[in-house]
Write an enzyme that holds these catalytic residues in place. Structure first.
Site, mmCIF file in Angstrom:
data_model
loop_
_atom_site.group_PDB
_atom_site.id
_atom_site.type_symbol
_atom_site.label_atom_id
_atom_site.label_comp_id
_atom_site.label_asym_id
_atom_site.label_seq_id
_atom_site.Cartn_x
_atom_site.Cartn_y
_atom_site.Cartn_z
ATOM 1 N N GLY A 178 0.744 -1.263 0.000
ATOM 2 C CA GLY A 178 0.000 0.000 0.000
ATOM 3 C C GLY A 178 0.771 1.308 0.000
ATOM 4 N N CYS B 136 -0.457 3.476 -6.038
ATOM 5 C CA CYS B 136 -1.189 2.370 -5.449
ATOM 6 C C CYS B 136 -2.442 2.892 -4.775
ATOM 7 C CB CYS B 136 -0.262 1.737 -4.415
ATOM 8 S SG CYS B 136 -1.093 0.676 -3.289
HETATM 9 P P1 5GP Z 1 6.673 3.805 -5.622
HETATM 10 O O1 5GP Z 1 8.162 3.726 -5.622
HETATM 11 O O2 5GP Z 1 6.131 4.345 -6.904
HETATM 12 O O3 5GP Z 1 6.139 4.538 -4.424
HETATM 13 O O4 5GP Z 1 6.133 2.314 -5.453
HETATM 14 C C1 5GP Z 1 6.436 1.309 -6.380
HETATM 15 C C2 5GP Z 1 5.755 0.030 -5.949
HETATM 16 O O5 5GP Z 1 4.329 0.184 -5.936
HETATM 17 C C3 5GP Z 1 5.952 -1.146 -6.870
HETATM 18 O O6 5GP Z 1 7.199 -1.729 -6.771
HETATM 19 C C4 5GP Z 1 4.813 -2.077 -6.433
HETATM 20 O O7 5GP Z 1 5.132 -2.815 -5.288
HETATM 21 C C5 5GP Z 1 3.727 -1.098 -6.066
HETATM 22 N N1 5GP Z 1 2.708 -1.028 -7.127
HETATM 23 C C6 5GP Z 1 2.907 -0.872 -8.448
HETATM 24 N N2 5GP Z 1 1.735 -0.843 -9.109
HETATM 25 C C7 5GP Z 1 0.779 -1.002 -8.186
HETATM 26 C C8 5GP Z 1 -0.646 -1.083 -8.257
HETATM 27 O O8 5GP Z 1 -1.277 -0.945 -9.306
HETATM 28 N N3 5GP Z 1 -1.285 -1.306 -7.082
HETATM 29 C C9 5GP Z 1 -0.622 -1.436 -5.906
HETATM 30 N N4 5GP Z 1 -1.322 -1.684 -4.813
HETATM 31 N N5 5GP Z 1 0.716 -1.335 -5.806
HETATM 32 C C10 5GP Z 1 1.404 -1.127 -6.924
#
Ligand code: 5GP
Length: 346
Positions: free
Chosen positions: A181, A186
């Site tokens: 989350g 996400c």
């Molecule tokens: P960020 O670095 O952008 O904060 O987070 C990246 C991570 O978000 C990814 O590695 C994956 O674990 C998560 N993530 C990617 N796409 C999605 C999605 O559509 N839904 C959710 N719940 N998590 C995602």
């Protein structure tokens, strides 16, 4: 029903307290780490920052750029066998140390994985990724994958609690991916109410993993270089980035122009954009759990990497850690109610 009352923390709830240090300059800081793994006999040396296995970030182009700096890329699972063959034909020297082949747990996914490894046995890392790593079926899949690939380094996730980290490590994972989350695109917490503040998840999961001789990846929630430093300070062995690496030349996602300015699309892997693209739409029984956004085009990823590594080196000098490995030991977090001064940010 039960309530746990001890407060769980995210990156925005803490800062790292500076400490007396004998380091004279950031140039003295070594960000490389050496890892031995719980199951795989491989040894790894590199800077433990990773591009996420999203089709907008975990691209072959990103892998080439990051591997030059000894950073890692979890290649997304939507490349075909033909794409892998083309990539492997002119692969950069040593790339196998800096990429993982990602897979889900469906039959199609595991068949493609098997074919990729059959045709390209030089590859070393497997990233088994599901949104919810808590199902019994998932742990069994990890076990079967370990039996089938005894030497490969297996990354498995995502989970956020110590007992599940232990279960996955005992099932055959070398590295467990932690985060439910916190991601920038996400919406799991909005759609389901489920989640765990990332800093506490790292602290608790790192403790569980290190007790068994495994490693963890902090996955998601880093929005600025300081968050990466906090993730390492909390005990993460690796830090995975999505949004911070989106929008670059090497990223995926359509390029769009708005009012004369270039943008790149960035979307969650469970967003309707991703599901339309890869599986022909959102299945009736589920909700999309990801956003689609447009990020301003940021140029080549090299400048962003330099900014991130510069920030991390600076963190290390503030607390007297000559090597990234020492950062956790030298970190004292302070609980705060403020972060940066935002007078001049929009
Ligand atoms: P960020 O670095 O952008 O904060 O987070 C990246 C991570 O978000 C990814 O590695 C994956 O674990 C998560 N993530 C990617 N796409 C999605 C999605 O559509 N839904 C959710 N719940 N998590 C995602």
């Amino acid at each position: 029903m039960r309530i746990e009352y001890d407060i769980k923390l995210g990156f925005k709830d803490v800062m790292i307290r500076p400490k007396r240090s004998t380091l004279k300059s950031r140039a003295e800081v070594n960000l490389e780490r050496d890892f031995k793994f719980l199951h795989s006999p491989f040894l790894w040396t590199g800077i433990p920052i990773m591009a996420a296995n999203m089709d907008t970030v975990g691209t072959f182009e990103m892998a080439r750029a990051l591997a030059e700096k000894k950073l890692f890329t979890a290649i997304h699972k939507h490349y075909s066998m033909k794409d892998w063959n083309v990539f492997s034909k002119n692969k950069p020297l040593d790339i196998e140390n800096y990429i993982a082949v990602s897979t889900g747990i469906s039959k199609n996914d595991s068949e493609l994985l098997a074919e990729i490894f059959k045709q390209h046995p030089y590859l070393k890392f497997i990233c088994i990724d599901v949104a919810n790593g808590y199902s019994e079926h998932f742990a069994k899949f990890v076990k079967r994958t370990r039996d089938r690939y005894p030497d490969k380094v297996i990354i498995a996730g995502n989970v956020v609690t110590g007992e599940m980290v232990e279960e996955l490590l005992l099932s055959g994972a070398d590295i467990v991916k932690v985060g439910i989350g916190p991601g920038s695109v996400c919406t799991t917490r909005i759609k389901t109410g489920v989640g765990y503040p990332q800093l506490s998840a790292i602290i608790e999961c790192a403790d569980a993993a290190h007790g068994l001789g495994g490693q963890i990846i902090s996955d998601g929630g880093c929005a600025i270089p300081g968050d990466i430093a906090k993730a390492f300070g909390a005990g993460a062995d690796f830090v995975m980035l999505g949004g911070m690496l989106a929008g670059h030349t090497e990223s995926g996602g359509d390029i769009i122009e708005k009012e004369g300015k270039p943008y790149r699309k960035f979307y969650g892997m469970s967003s309707s954009t991703a599901m339309d693209k890869h599986v022909g739409g959102v299945a009736e029984y589920r909700a999309s759990e990801g956003k689609t956004v447009e990020v301003p085009y940021k140029g080549d990823v090299e400048a962003t990497v330099q900014d991130i590594l510069g920030g991390l080196r600076s963190t290390c000098t503030y607390v007297g850690a000559q090597r990234l490995k020492e950062l956790t030991k030298r970190t004292t977090f302070i609980r705060v109610n403020e972060q940066e001064n935002r007078v001049y940010s929009e």
